[in-house]
Design a protein around this motif. Structure first.
Motif, PDB file in Angstrom:
ATOM      1  N   HIS A 139      17.768 -14.414-103.536  1.00 15.03           N
ATOM      2  CA  HIS A 139      17.924 -15.013-102.218  1.00 15.03           C
ATOM      3  C   HIS A 139      17.922 -16.540-102.322  1.00 15.03           C
ATOM      4  O   HIS A 139      18.748 -17.223-101.724  1.00 15.03           O
ATOM      5  CB  HIS A 139      16.831 -14.523-101.272  1.00 15.03           C
ATOM      6  N   HIS A 171      21.088 -19.377-101.646  1.00 17.93           N
ATOM      7  CA  HIS A 171      21.015 -20.629-100.880  1.00 17.93           C
ATOM      8  C   HIS A 171      21.585 -21.791-101.702  1.00 17.93           C
ATOM      9  O   HIS A 171      22.249 -22.669-101.157  1.00 17.93           O
ATOM     10  CB  HIS A 171      19.573 -20.962-100.492  1.00 17.93           C
ATOM     11  N   CYS A 175      17.078 -18.919 -91.897  1.00 17.72           N
ATOM     12  CA  CYS A 175      17.051 -17.682 -92.687  1.00 17.72           C
ATOM     13  C   CYS A 175      15.712 -16.967 -92.500  1.00 17.72           C
ATOM     14  O   CYS A 175      14.676 -17.601 -92.395  1.00 17.72           O
ATOM     15  CB  CYS A 175      17.261 -17.983 -94.168  1.00 17.72           C
ATOM     16  N   GLY A 216      14.675 -14.452 -94.748  1.00 18.53           N
ATOM     17  CA  GLY A 216      14.400 -13.678 -95.966  1.00 18.53           C
ATOM     18  C   GLY A 216      13.200 -14.165 -96.742  1.00 18.53           C
ATOM     19  O   GLY A 216      12.436 -15.015 -96.279  1.00 18.53           O
ATOM     20  N   HIS A 273      11.900 -16.006-100.302  1.00 18.07           N
ATOM     21  CA  HIS A 273      12.424 -16.971-101.271  1.00 18.07           C
ATOM     22  C   HIS A 273      11.331 -17.336-102.255  1.00 18.07           C
ATOM     23  O   HIS A 273      10.167 -17.031-102.033  1.00 18.07           O
ATOM     24  CB  HIS A 273      12.913 -18.234-100.551  1.00 18.07           C
TER      25      HIS A 273
HETATM   26 ZN   LIG Z   1      17.281 -17.090 -97.228  1.00 19.02          ZN
END
Ligand SMILES: [Zn+2]
Length: 242
Positions: A97, A101, A203, A205, A207
């Protein structure tokens, strides 16, 4: 996107918690360290331990903002449980992830603000990103591999902030995913992930804490998907990757 426990405490992968609702083979927890997936990221894997034993979490199903942990066996669970996220799987998702980016940031910088049209992280240590890049030269995309690995090597820190939806729309490039812009949290804010010195984008998610925690990666393949879209496939080098 609501705020997840794993957003506030990304390093906490084991948690004692309590069952608040259950049916055979599925359970709702008071708190959970599992990321439920979404936006191209796969849900965390792991196990739940309770008085009668241990069961694998097979999937997470989100219904009305509640995250049902679907269990590998049709057990009925109650009371106190220990939720344990698989650290290797979480690490791989966080590496992929964070690396998407970096790829996204370099494409955005070098291709005049090109937007993302799709993304998918895979369990085999690869990921793909689709970009709206009409007339792009695929060799220029391939040439991003050394700069991506240079950003990984520089060990840039990753930080988080919450901004208002209106503020997010004012900052150019913050909401960069044309297909899956993250919805605001219940309080109207949007989570922003910053790779310090490189990139800021909305985002939800998981990381890495800094870029050098990722293994280096390869650009495996570039496909033309229609006249506008370029699909870039990347893979982590090493175990479970390319
Ligand atoms: Zn992300």
């Amino acid at each position: 996107m609501s705020r997840y426990f794993c957003h506030e405490y990304p390093e906490v992968l084991e948690l004692e918690t309590r069952v608040v609702d259950a049916r055979p083979g599925a359970v709702l927890l008071e708190r959970s360290p599992f990321h439920p997936g979404g936006g191209g990221q796969l849900a965390d894997r792991g196990v739940l331990r309770w008085s009668d034993g241990e069961v694998r979490v097979a999937a997470i199903e989100t219904v009305d903002g509640r995250h049902w942990h679907l269990l590998a066996d049709p057990v009925e669970m109650a009371g106190v449980v220990e939720a344990r996220v698989d650290p290797d799987f979480r690490s791989m998702m966080a590496q992929l992830h964070t690396d998407t980016h970096i790829l996204n940031a370099l494409v955005f910088q070098q291709f005049q603000g090109a937007l993302v049209t799709g993304a998918q992280l895979n369990e085999d240590g690869t990921a793909r990103m689709d970009f709206d890049l009409p007339d792009a030269d695929n060799d220029r995309l391939r040439a991003l591999e050394p700069p991506i690995n240079e950003v990984i090597r520089q060990d840039l820190p990753v930080r988080y902030a919450y901004v208002t939806e209106a503020g997010a729309l004012l900052e150019r490039g913050l909401v960069r995913n044309r297909s899956v812009a993250p919805p605001p949290a219940p309080d109207g804010t949007i989570r922003v992930v910053e790779i310090v010195g490189l990139d800021r984008q909305a985002c939800g998610g998981t990381h890495l804490a800094s870029t050098a925690r990722s293994r280096p990666l390869r650009i495996l393949k570039i496909d033309n998907k229609g006249r506008h879209n370029r699909r870039v496939k990347i893979g982590l080098i090493g175990p479970g990757g390319a």
